[in-house]
Design a protein around this motif. Structure first.
Motif, PDB file in Angstrom:
ATOM      1  N   ILE A 159       0.832  -1.208   0.000  1.00  0.00           N
ATOM      2  CA  ILE A 159       0.000   0.000   0.000  1.00  0.00           C
ATOM      3  C   ILE A 159       0.866   1.256   0.000  1.00  0.00           C
ATOM      4  CG2 ILE A 159      -1.691   1.320   1.371  1.00  0.00           C
ATOM      5  CD1 ILE A 159      -2.858  -1.394   2.247  1.00  0.00           C
ATOM      6  N   GLY A 160       2.031   1.149   0.610  1.00  0.00           N
ATOM      7  CA  GLY A 160       2.962   2.282   0.611  1.00  0.00           C
ATOM      8  C   GLY A 160       2.408   3.477   1.360  1.00  0.00           C
ATOM      9  N   SER A 161       2.552   4.648   0.749  1.00  0.00           N
ATOM     10  CA  SER A 161       2.119   5.885   1.406  1.00  0.00           C
ATOM     11  C   SER A 161       0.754   6.371   0.920  1.00  0.00           C
ATOM     12  CB  SER A 161       3.164   6.987   1.176  1.00  0.00           C
ATOM     13  OG  SER A 161       3.317   7.234  -0.216  1.00  0.00           O
ATOM     14  N   LYS A 162       0.026   5.522   0.190  1.00  0.00           N
ATOM     15  CA  LYS A 162      -1.276   5.931  -0.335  1.00  0.00           C
ATOM     16  C   LYS A 162      -2.233   6.253   0.812  1.00  0.00           C
ATOM     17  CE  LYS A 162      -0.798   2.650  -4.151  1.00  0.00           C
ATOM     18  NZ  LYS A 162      -1.264   1.332  -4.634  1.00  0.00           N
ATOM     19  N   PRO A 163      -2.863   7.416   0.773  1.00  0.00           N
ATOM     20  CA  PRO A 163      -3.849   7.741   1.813  1.00  0.00           C
ATOM     21  C   PRO A 163      -5.028   6.773   1.765  1.00  0.00           C
ATOM     22  CG  PRO A 163      -3.207   9.701   0.578  1.00  0.00           C
ATOM     23  CD  PRO A 163      -2.675   8.530  -0.171  1.00  0.00           C
ATOM     24  N   ILE A 164      -5.558   6.437   2.933  1.00  0.00           N
ATOM     25  CA  ILE A 164      -6.722   5.563   3.022  1.00  0.00           C
ATOM     26  C   ILE A 164      -7.884   6.354   3.607  1.00  0.00           C
ATOM     27  CG2 ILE A 164      -7.694   3.493   4.104  1.00  0.00           C
ATOM     28  CD1 ILE A 164      -4.853   2.347   4.190  1.00  0.00           C
ATOM     29  N   ASN A 165      -8.965   6.437   2.856  1.00  0.00           N
ATOM     30  CA  ASN A 165     -10.164   7.132   3.335  1.00  0.00           C
ATOM     31  C   ASN A 165     -11.037   6.221   4.193  1.00  0.00           C
ATOM     32  OD1 ASN A 165      -9.637   8.239   0.271  1.00  0.00           O
ATOM     33  ND2 ASN A 165     -10.107   9.885   1.724  1.00  0.00           N
ATOM     34  N   ILE A 166     -11.116   4.947   3.791  1.00  0.00           N
ATOM     35  CA  ILE A 166     -11.914   3.971   4.527  1.00  0.00           C
ATOM     36  C   ILE A 166     -11.125   2.678   4.657  1.00  0.00           C
ATOM     37  CG2 ILE A 166     -14.052   2.627   4.583  1.00  0.00           C
ATOM     38  CD1 ILE A 166     -15.340   4.782   2.814  1.00  0.00           C
ATOM     39  N   LEU A 167     -10.994   2.204   5.878  1.00  0.00           N
ATOM     40  CA  LEU A 167     -10.367   0.910   6.144  1.00  0.00           C
ATOM     41  C   LEU A 167     -11.433  -0.015   6.734  1.00  0.00           C
ATOM     42  CD1 LEU A 167      -8.022  -1.087   6.556  1.00  0.00           C
ATOM     43  CD2 LEU A 167      -7.530   0.082   8.722  1.00  0.00           C
ATOM     44  N   ILE A 168     -11.677  -1.139   6.060  1.00  0.00           N
ATOM     45  CA  ILE A 168     -12.691  -2.085   6.535  1.00  0.00           C
ATOM     46  C   ILE A 168     -12.018  -3.390   6.930  1.00  0.00           C
ATOM     47  CG2 ILE A 168     -14.791  -3.357   5.972  1.00  0.00           C
ATOM     48  CD1 ILE A 168     -15.487  -1.171   3.972  1.00  0.00           C
ATOM     49  N   ASN A 169     -12.030  -3.662   8.222  1.00  0.00           N
ATOM     50  CA  ASN A 169     -11.503  -4.915   8.751  1.00  0.00           C
ATOM     51  C   ASN A 169     -12.629  -5.941   8.723  1.00  0.00           C
ATOM     52  OD1 ASN A 169      -8.618  -4.493   9.938  1.00  0.00           O
ATOM     53  ND2 ASN A 169      -9.762  -2.658  10.535  1.00  0.00           N
ATOM     54  N   ASN A 170     -12.619  -6.760   7.685  1.00  0.00           N
ATOM     55  CA  ASN A 170     -13.729  -7.676   7.432  1.00  0.00           C
ATOM     56  C   ASN A 170     -13.375  -9.146   7.642  1.00  0.00           C
ATOM     57  OD1 ASN A 170     -16.320  -8.601   5.954  1.00  0.00           O
ATOM     58  ND2 ASN A 170     -14.675  -9.448   4.677  1.00  0.00           N
ATOM     59  N   ALA A 171     -12.104  -9.502   7.526  1.00  0.00           N
ATOM     60  CA  ALA A 171     -11.711 -10.912   7.632  1.00  0.00           C
ATOM     61  C   ALA A 171     -12.176 -11.496   8.965  1.00  0.00           C
ATOM     62  CB  ALA A 171     -10.197 -11.043   7.500  1.00  0.00           C
ATOM     63  N   GLY A 172     -12.741 -12.698   8.925  1.00  0.00           N
ATOM     64  CA  GLY A 172     -13.264 -13.295  10.154  1.00  0.00           C
ATOM     65  C   GLY A 172     -13.229 -14.811  10.116  1.00  0.00           C
ATOM     66  N   LEU A 173     -13.389 -15.400  11.297  1.00  0.00           N
ATOM     67  CA  LEU A 173     -13.389 -16.852  11.436  1.00  0.00           C
ATOM     68  C   LEU A 173     -14.470 -17.259  12.432  1.00  0.00           C
ATOM     69  CD1 LEU A 173     -12.062 -19.660  10.966  1.00  0.00           C
ATOM     70  CD2 LEU A 173     -10.515 -19.109  12.866  1.00  0.00           C
ATOM     71  N   LEU A 174     -15.298 -18.224  12.048  1.00  0.00           N
ATOM     72  CA  LEU A 174     -16.374 -18.733  12.903  1.00  0.00           C
ATOM     73  C   LEU A 174     -16.253 -20.240  13.050  1.00  0.00           C
ATOM     74  CD1 LEU A 174     -19.181 -18.657  14.347  1.00  0.00           C
ATOM     75  CD2 LEU A 174     -20.215 -18.771  12.072  1.00  0.00           C
ATOM     76  N   ASN A 175     -16.081 -20.701  14.284  1.00  0.00           N
ATOM     77  CA  ASN A 175     -16.128 -22.128  14.600  1.00  0.00           C
ATOM     78  C   ASN A 175     -17.273 -22.367  15.576  1.00  0.00           C
ATOM     79  OD1 ASN A 175     -13.860 -22.657  13.022  1.00  0.00           O
ATOM     80  ND2 ASN A 175     -12.453 -22.423  14.739  1.00  0.00           N
ATOM     81  N   ASN A 176     -17.827 -23.562  15.537  1.00  0.00           N
ATOM     82  CA  ASN A 176     -18.992 -23.871  16.365  1.00  0.00           C
ATOM     83  C   ASN A 176     -18.565 -24.551  17.669  1.00  0.00           C
ATOM     84  OD1 ASN A 176     -21.629 -24.175  17.214  1.00  0.00           O
ATOM     85  ND2 ASN A 176     -22.017 -25.987  15.956  1.00  0.00           N
ATOM     86  N   ASP A 177     -17.996 -23.769  18.586  1.00  0.00           N
ATOM     87  CA  ASP A 177     -17.527 -24.320  19.861  1.00  0.00           C
ATOM     88  C   ASP A 177     -18.711 -24.572  20.795  1.00  0.00           C
ATOM     89  OD1 ASP A 177     -14.642 -23.755  19.231  1.00  0.00           O
ATOM     90  OD2 ASP A 177     -15.419 -21.704  19.221  1.00  0.00           O
ATOM     91  N   GLN A 178     -18.811 -25.813  21.292  1.00  0.00           N
ATOM     92  CA  GLN A 178     -19.899 -26.197  22.186  1.00  0.00           C
ATOM     93  C   GLN A 178     -19.319 -26.801  23.454  1.00  0.00           C
ATOM     94  OE1 GLN A 178     -23.074 -25.665  21.324  1.00  0.00           O
ATOM     95  NE2 GLN A 178     -22.855 -25.235  19.138  1.00  0.00           N
ATOM     96  N   LEU A 179     -20.046 -26.692  24.556  1.00  0.00           N
ATOM     97  CA  LEU A 179     -19.624 -27.351  25.795  1.00  0.00           C
ATOM     98  C   LEU A 179     -19.475 -28.850  25.557  1.00  0.00           C
ATOM     99  CD1 LEU A 179     -21.644 -25.684  28.697  1.00  0.00           C
ATOM    100  CD2 LEU A 179     -19.185 -25.553  28.272  1.00  0.00           C
ATOM    101  N   GLY A 180     -18.416 -29.425  26.122  1.00  0.00           N
ATOM    102  CA  GLY A 180     -18.124 -30.824  25.890  1.00  0.00           C
ATOM    103  C   GLY A 180     -17.194 -31.044  24.730  1.00  0.00           C
ATOM    104  N   ASP A 181     -16.952 -29.994  23.950  1.00  0.00           N
ATOM    105  CA  ASP A 181     -16.056 -30.093  22.792  1.00  0.00           C
ATOM    106  C   ASP A 181     -15.318 -28.762  22.616  1.00  0.00           C
ATOM    107  OD1 ASP A 181     -14.805 -31.167  20.553  1.00  0.00           O
ATOM    108  OD2 ASP A 181     -16.401 -30.500  19.190  1.00  0.00           O
ATOM    109  N   ILE A 182     -14.740 -28.271  23.712  1.00  0.00           N
ATOM    110  CA  ILE A 182     -14.024 -26.997  23.680  1.00  0.00           C
ATOM    111  C   ILE A 182     -12.557 -27.262  23.345  1.00  0.00           C
ATOM    112  CG2 ILE A 182     -13.285 -24.994  25.020  1.00  0.00           C
ATOM    113  CD1 ILE A 182     -16.249 -24.974  24.359  1.00  0.00           C
ATOM    114  N   ASP A 183     -12.111 -26.687  22.246  1.00  0.00           N
ATOM    115  CA  ASP A 183     -10.745 -26.872  21.789  1.00  0.00           C
ATOM    116  C   ASP A 183      -9.992 -25.546  21.894  1.00  0.00           C
ATOM    117  OD1 ASP A 183      -8.887 -26.584  19.092  1.00  0.00           O
ATOM    118  OD2 ASP A 183      -8.730 -28.559  20.031  1.00  0.00           O
ATOM    119  N   GLY A 184      -8.902 -25.562  22.665  1.00  0.00           N
ATOM    120  CA  GLY A 184      -8.153 -24.323  22.878  1.00  0.00           C
ATOM    121  C   GLY A 184      -7.604 -23.739  21.597  1.00  0.00           C
TER     122      GLY A 184
END
Length: 220
Positions: free
Chosen positions: A65-90
């Motif tokens: 990106i270098g020195s290019k000005p940024i007007n809008i920064l959108i942090n969109n990257a995400g991760l969803l896991n289905n953690d349930q009691l009895g199967d909690i993985d650190g």
């Protein structure tokens, strides 16, 4: 020409951000771990091979990106896991924290010199990170990591306000994406369109608030 940088831009809501901002005349920098045919087809700058949890990749992103000005920064990257009691993985819990809470803060910090008075930072969070709104339980890693992201976003809003940079925490809605097996109430296209409106409405007076994509303010 205004410049928007989007993480996780190869699919889902991130891709729709890239597509709709490009169509609206913005210069778009699409950051992703894995490129996609649909993203390549857009008239946008693509920085691929970026794992937002890795310091070396964040440095490469910053160099690209270098020195290019940024007007809008959108942090969109995400991760969803289905953690349930009895199967909690650190490892699962830690991975979600790394992607959902720590990475957006590090990305914003890495690109801080590109932001200036009038710039906006959007953090794509979830109402599942709301403690007051939790009526169903489970999904431990996702809920905990999004609550942590909300805490980081509030602090960012306070720290950046004097520089004229506004921060907003945004819940897209229950969106039909790969992350949820394409279940959902609205399409990624509709969700991105709503979120773009919320970002357009963002002012320093509204910085640090937590909104649904439909404009409703959500509880912490």
């Amino acid at each position: 020409m205004k410049h928007v940088v989007i993480t996780g831009a190869n699919r889902g809501i991130g891709f729709q951000f890239a597509k709709q901002y490009s169509k609206a005349g913005y210069k778009v920098t699409a950051v992703c771990r894995n490129n996609s045919k649909q993203l390549t087809a857009l008239d946008v700058d693509i920085i691929e091979g970026i794992d937002v949890t890795k310091e070396s990749d964040l440095l490469r992103m910053k160099e690209s990106i270098g020195s290019k000005p940024i007007n809008i920064l959108i942090n969109n990257a995400g991760l969803l896991n289905n953690d349930q009691l009895g199967d909690i993985d650190g490892g699962s819990l830690r991975a979600q924290y790394e992607v959902n809470a720590i990475a957006p803060l590090r990305v914003t910090d890495a690109l801080l010199d590109n932001l200036s008075d009038g710039s906006k930072v959007g953090l794509i969070t979830s109402r599942m990170g709301s403690i007051a709104d939790n009526g169903s339980g489970s999904r431990y890693g996702y809920r905990m990591s999004k609550a942590a992201l909300n805490a980081a976003g509030k602090s960012l809003a306070l720290d950046l306000k004097d520089q004229g940079i506004a921060v907003v925490l945004l819940h897209p809605g229950y969106v039909q994406t790969d992350m949820v097996g394409n279940r959902g109430d609205i399409t990624a296209e509709e969700a991105a369109g709503r979120l773009i409106k919320r970002i357009a409405e963002l002012t320093l007076e509204k910085t640090g608030h937590f909104y649904h994509s439909n404009g409703e303010e959500l509880p912490w």
